[in-house]
Design an enzyme around this catalytic site. Structure first.
Site, PDB file in Angstrom:
ATOM      1  N   GLU A 124      29.623 -16.800 -17.609  1.00  0.00           N
ATOM      2  CA  GLU A 124      29.344 -18.166 -17.130  1.00  0.00           C
ATOM      3  C   GLU A 124      27.920 -18.576 -17.508  1.00  0.00           C
ATOM      4  O   GLU A 124      27.676 -19.718 -17.919  1.00  0.00           O
ATOM      5  CB  GLU A 124      29.518 -18.256 -15.607  1.00  0.00           C
ATOM      6  CG  GLU A 124      29.258 -19.674 -15.115  1.00  0.00           C
ATOM      7  CD  GLU A 124      29.193 -19.801 -13.602  1.00  0.00           C
ATOM      8  OE1 GLU A 124      29.820 -19.003 -12.894  1.00  0.00           O
ATOM      9  OE2 GLU A 124      28.487 -20.721 -13.142  1.00  0.00           O
ATOM     10  N   ASN A 217      30.174 -12.376  -8.042  1.00  0.00           N
ATOM     11  CA  ASN A 217      30.261 -12.906  -6.676  1.00  0.00           C
ATOM     12  C   ASN A 217      30.542 -11.789  -5.685  1.00  0.00           C
ATOM     13  O   ASN A 217      30.054 -11.820  -4.564  1.00  0.00           O
ATOM     14  CB  ASN A 217      31.263 -14.067  -6.609  1.00  0.00           C
ATOM     15  CG  ASN A 217      32.700 -13.616  -6.591  1.00  0.00           C
ATOM     16  OD1 ASN A 217      33.232 -13.259  -5.561  1.00  0.00           O
ATOM     17  ND2 ASN A 217      33.339 -13.600  -7.759  1.00  0.00           N
ATOM     18  N   SER A 259      37.817 -13.011  -6.957  1.00  0.00           N
ATOM     19  CA  SER A 259      38.844 -12.596  -7.921  1.00  0.00           C
ATOM     20  C   SER A 259      39.793 -11.558  -7.318  1.00  0.00           C
ATOM     21  O   SER A 259      40.505 -10.879  -8.060  1.00  0.00           O
ATOM     22  CB  SER A 259      38.194 -11.984  -9.161  1.00  0.00           C
ATOM     23  OG  SER A 259      37.196 -12.800  -9.666  1.00  0.00           O
TER      24      SER A 259
END
Ligand code: F3S
Length: 275
Positions: A124, A217, A259
Site C-alpha cells: 500500500e 494492521n 484479513s
C-alpha cells in the site's frame, strides 16, 4: 476460562470486497491471477490457490487472462503496464486506499515534501508513493523524519497505521515551525479494531491476536494489545496456541486483523473455551 471476543475484529469491508471480486473473476475465467497475495493471510491465499487463483510476483509473470489488483492498490505505472499488456484488470483496491491515493496526489500537486507514514516495503505504501510523486519520503516512525522538508509539507498515512504515530509525526513537523497539510487516511475499520482491542486488552488477563505475521494492521493490533496487556500473543493459526500461556487466567480476549476470516476466529474461540 471466559473467552471474550473484541467488539470489532476480523475481516473488514475492503478485504471482503477483494475476496468477492477474486472469486467472481475466477468463476468467469480459469486464467485468473492476483498481483501479489490477495490479502495478508497465508491460509486464505492458499485456499484461493487451490481453487485456481494464481499469485503472480510481478507484471512480467502474467501473460494472459484476468489480473485482480488487491485491496492495497498499486502504483499508477503498474496499472498502466497491465493495461498495455492487454490484460483484463479487476481493480479490487479498497475504496479507502483509493481515497488515500487521491490524497497523496493532491499533496504532490501542492508541490512540497509529501511525508508518507507507513512501512516502506508494504504494497500500500509503495502505491501511495507512486501517487505522491518524486518528493515523497516514507517515514515508519517519527525518528525517521528527514532534516530537509520543503514547504508546503503534506502528510498522508497508510490506512492501517495508528493515530498515535500520525500525531507524533504531525507534532514533530510543527516543532520545526511548519504547519503541515494533514490527510488523515487511517480507515474507519482500522480505528474500530484498534479501539476495541485496546478496550478489551484492559479488561482481560491475556489476549490472543490472530492474523498473518506479514499483516501490518494485525501487527499494530498486537502492539496495542501488548501496551495494554502484558500477556498478549500473536498467532496465525489455532495450532500455535500453547495452553500454558493461560495458566491462572480467568478471562482471555480474542481479536483479529482485517484479513482474518470469521472461521479462523471461531476456531480459536472454540479451542480456548475447551481449556
Ligand atoms: Fe480497506 Fe481499511 Fe480494510 S483500508 S482493506 S477497510 S483495513
Amino acid at each position: 476460562m471466559r473467552v471474550v471476543r473484541a467488539k470489532h475484529a476480523g475481516v473488514c469491508y475492503g478485504v471482503e470486497r477483494a475476496l468477492d471480486m477474486a472469486v467472481v473473476a475466477m468463476m468467469d475465467e480459469d486464467d485468473t491471477h492476483t498481483l501479489g497475495p490477495l490479502i495478508h493471510n497465508p491460509t486464505v491465499v492458499k485456499q484461493l490457490e487451490e481453487q485456481g487463483v494464481k499469485v503472480a510476483k510481478s507484471v512480467d509473470d502474467i501473460e494472459s487472462g484476468i489480473v485482480v489488483i488487491r485491496s492495497h492498490g498499486v502504483e499508477p505505472h503498474v496499472m498502466q503496464q497491465l493495461k498495455d499488456k492487454g490484460l483484463t484488470v479487476i481493480d479490487a483496491t479498497c475504496p479507502h486506499v483509493a481515497k488515500a491515493q487521491r490524497s497523496a496526489g493532491e499533496l504532490r500537486d501542492a508541490g512540497g515534501t509529501v511525508i508518507v507514514i507507513g512501512r516502506a516495503e508494504h504494497p500500500e505504501v509503495k502505491g501511495l508513493c507512486g501517487h505522491a510523486g518524486e518528493r515523497a519520503v516514507v517515514v515508519a516512525d517519527v525518528d525517521e523524519l528527514p532534516d530537509d522538508l520543503i514547504e508546503p509539507v503534506g502528510i498522508v498515512v497508510q490506512t492501517t497505521e495508528s493515530k498515535e504515530k500520525l500525531e507524533a509525526v504531525v507534532e514533530a513537523v510543527r516543532a520545526r515551525g511548519i504547519e503541515p497539510v494533514v490527510k488523515n487516511t487511517i480507515c474507519f475499520a482500522t480505528r474500530q479494531r484498534q479501539n476495541s482491542a485496546a478496550d478489551l486488552a484492559d479488561e482481560v488477563d491475556a489476549i490472543v491476536v490472530i492474523g498473518g505475521k506479514n499483516s501490518s494492521n494485525t501487527t499494530h493490533l498486537y502492539d496495542i494489545c501488548k501496551a495494554h496487556c502484558e500477556r498478549s500473543y500473536f498467532i496465525e493459526r489455532v495450532d500455535e496456541i500453547d495452553p500454558a500461556w493461560f495458566a491462572g487466567c480467568e478471562t482471555v480476549g480474542v481479536t483479529a486483523g482485517a484479513s482474518t476470516p470469521d472461521d479462523q476466529i471461531c476456531a480459536v474461540v472454540d479451542y480456548l473455551e475447551t481449556l
